[in-house]
Design an enzyme around this catalytic site. Structure first.
Site, PDB file in Angstrom:
ATOM      1  N   HIS A 168      35.183   9.275  55.627  1.00 33.27           N
ATOM      2  CA  HIS A 168      35.064   9.017  54.193  1.00 33.27           C
ATOM      3  C   HIS A 168      36.240   8.140  53.749  1.00 33.27           C
ATOM      4  CE1 HIS A 168      35.273  10.014  49.813  1.00 33.27           C
ATOM      5  NE2 HIS A 168      33.955   9.985  49.944  1.00 33.27           N
ATOM      6  N   SER A 369      22.423  18.174  60.763  1.00 31.81           N
ATOM      7  CA  SER A 369      22.487  17.389  59.533  1.00 31.81           C
ATOM      8  C   SER A 369      21.186  17.454  58.751  1.00 31.81           C
ATOM      9  CB  SER A 369      22.812  15.931  59.876  1.00 31.81           C
ATOM     10  OG  SER A 369      22.800  15.128  58.716  1.00 31.81           O
TER      11      SER A 369
END
Length: 454
Positions: A168, A369
Site C-alpha cells: 500500500h 482473498s
C-alpha cells in the site's frame, strides 16, 4: 437495478455455473449515472431560496448516494451496517479520545472504555495477552501503517525498510516521512513477495537491521505474504530477533484470514498488526486499529501535561465516535457472524470468478482473498459506473459483506453485454493480461484462442 433482466442466474442453486444460453431476455434500463460534483457554496442564513435550502441540498445528496450504493464494487468498504438508528444520539456530544487510550482523559467526554474493549477483542484474535499489548483506534489504515513502521524505526534507528512492490502506498509515505532507507522487493505474479529476492537483499544489507512490511492481503490482488517463510529467511540470513522488526499490514484481510487459516499471531516474533475498521467489518467513518507490543511503546510514549496523559499516538486527539461504532459492530456480529461473512464472501468471489472464466474473461482469484482481478474494461464509463479500481490492464472487484450475489449477477451481465459491443467487429481486442495475472489466467487471443460472448 441497472437493468430489468429475465435471467436464470438468480434462480440457480448456489455455486451452479450457468450455461451459454443463460440470457433469455435483457431489457435495458437507464441506470443512475455516477455522482456529479455539487455546485455548492456556504451561504448566510436566511439568504437562500427553497431550492437551495440546506434540507433540500442534503435530501438530494442522500438520494444520489442511496442510488449509487449497489454499484460500489471496486473499493474495499463494507456498507452493510445499521449504526445510525442506535448511535445517532451520540452526535450531540463532542467525544475526544485524546492521548493514550489506557490513561484517563482530563474531561469525561471520551470513549476510551469502548476503545480498550475493541483493542482487547483484536488482541485476543491475534493471540497476544492483555498485559503484553498496546494499541489504539486510528483514523485509518495509513495512520496505522505509519505508526507500526514508526515503532520499528524507533526500535531500530539504522534499520532498512523492506516492502514488496505490491505494498500500500502508505508504506512509501512512511519511508519518506521518517527518512528510512527502503528496499523494494519483487513480487510473484499473484502479488506475493518474492522470497528469494528478499533473501538476496537481506544478505546484501546484512550490516543493517531489517524493518519488514508484510502484506496480509495486498491492495490490488489480495495476496498474503508467508510470515513463516519470511521468518525462516531472516534466520537463514543471520538476523537475530533484536535485528529485525516485522509490521503486518492486514487492512482488509485481517478480519478474513483468522477465520480460514491462522497466519497472524503475536506468538511469532512480529512487532505490530494493523487493520482498517471500515473495510471488512464496516463503519461509516474511516478508521483503523493498530496493535503492537507494550514493551515496544516505551520508545515512543511521552507524558503530556496539557492533556494529563501519556501519548504514543500519531494523531493525539482522536474521534471518540469511531471506537463506539467498532464496538457496536463487533458486539452485534461476534466471531460467529464474522465467520459467516467470510464464508459467504469467499463463496461469492469464487462464484463470480467462475462466471467470468466461463465467459472467457481473463480473471484471477487468490486463495485467501475476496478480490477478483479481471481484464480492464474497455470503456471508462463502465468502470466509472461500477466504481472499479484499475491499474494498467487490469481492474478488480472486491466482494464485501454488503455485496450480494444479485449485484454480482448484474455486473456480470452488464460486462458480458458491453464486451460484445466493444469487441464485436474485431477492430478492438480484449487486452492481454498475462504479465499482470499470468498466462494461465489470461483469455486473450494469444493465450486462449477464441472468445465466448454469452
Amino acid at each position: 437495478m441497472m437493468m430489468n433482466v429475465a435471467f436464470c442466474l438468480h434462480h440457480q442453486p448456489k455455486g451452479c455455473i450457468p450455461s451459454e444460453n443463460i440470457v433469455k431476455k435483457v431489457v435495458k434500463v437507464t441506470p443512475p449515472g455516477p455522482r456529479k460534483k455539487l455546485q455548492l457554496a456556504v451561504t448566510e442564513p436566511g439568504l437562500t431560496n427553497g431550492l437551495s435550502s440546506l434540507d433540500y441540498i442534503l435530501d438530494n445528496y442522500l438520494k444520489t448516494l442511496t442510488q449509487r450504493v449497489k454499484y460500489h464494487l471496486g473499493f474495499p468498504e463494507n456498507i452493510c451496517y445499521d449504526h445510525h438508528g442506535a448511535l445517532a444520539p451520540l452526535l450531540q456530544f463532542h467525544l475526544n479520545n485524546c492521548g493514550d487510550p489506557f490513561t484517563e482523559n482530563p474531561v469525561d467526554f471520551h470513549s476510551k472504555d469502548f476503545e480498550v474493549a475493541v483493542l482487547d477483542w483484536f488482541a485476543k484474535l491475534w493471540e497476544i495477552e492483555k498485559d503484553e499489548y498496546w494499541g489504539y483506534v486510528t483514523h485509518g489504515g495509513t495512520e496505522s501503517n505509519l505508526h507500526g513502521i514508526l515503532v520499528g524505526r524507533e526500535l531500530l534507528p539504522s534499520g532498512i525498510l523492506y516492502a514488496s512492490k505490491d505494498f500500500h502506498y502508505s508504506v512509501f509515505k512512511a519511508a519518506r516521512l521518517y527518512r528510512i532507507n527502503m528496499e523494494m522487493i519483487n513480487t510473484s505474479i499473484n502479488g506475493e513477495m518474492d522470497y528469494s529476492n528478499l533473501r538476496a537483499k537481506l544478505l546484501h544489507n546484512k550490516d543493517k537491521p531489517a524493518i519488514i512490511n508484510i502484506n496480509i492481503g495486498t491492495t490490488f490482488k489480495g495476496a498474503v505474504d508467508d510470515i513463516d517463510v519470511i521468518l525462516q529467511t531472516l534466520q537463514d540470513c543471520g538476523y537475530s530477533h533484536d535485528k529485525f522488526y516485522i509490521h503486518c499490514d492486514a487492512a482488509l484481510n485481517g478480519l478474513i484470514v483468522p477465520f480460514i487459516k491462522n497466519v497472524i499471531s503475536f506468538k511469532k516474533p512480529i512487532g505490530s498488526v494493523t487493520i482498517s475498521g471500515h473495510k471488512f467489518l464496516g463503519c461509516p467513518i474511516p478508521c483503523g486499529v493498530q496493535i503492537t507490543r507494550k514493551s515496544h511503546i516505551a520508545y515512543l510514549s511521552r507524558k503530556v501535561e496539557y492533556i494529563a496523559s501519556m501519548d504514543a499516538t500519531i494523531s493525539a486527539s482522536r474521534n471518540g465516535l469511531t471506537p463506539i461504532l467498532l464496538w457496536y459492530s463487533l458486539s452485534s456480529k461476534g466471531q460467529i457472524g464474522l465467520q459467516q461473512d467470510v464464508k459467504r464472501c469467499l463463496n461469492n468471489a469464487r462464484y463470480l470468478k467462475d462466471l467470468l472464466q466461463q465467459a472467457k474473461v481473463s480473471v484471477m482469484l487468490n486463495e485467501l482473498s475476496t478480490i477478483i482481478v479481471l481484464e480492464r474494461p474497455h470503456d471508462h464509463q463502465f468502470t466509472r459506473h461500477w466504481q472499479l479500481s484499475c491499474v494498467r490492464n487490469i481492474a478488480h472487484v472486491i466482494v464485501m459483506p454488503s455485496i450480494t450475489r444479485e449485484i454480482l449477477d448484474d455486473f456480470f451481465i452488464d460486462l458480458v453485454q458491453q464486451r460484445k459491443i466493444w469487441y464485436q467487429d474485431g477492430s478492438i481486442k480484449p487486452p492481454c493480461v498475462a504479465d499482470d495475472i499470468g498466462a494461465q489466467n489470461c483469455a486473450c487471443a494469444i493465450h486462449n484462442g477464441q472468445y465466448l460472448f454469452v
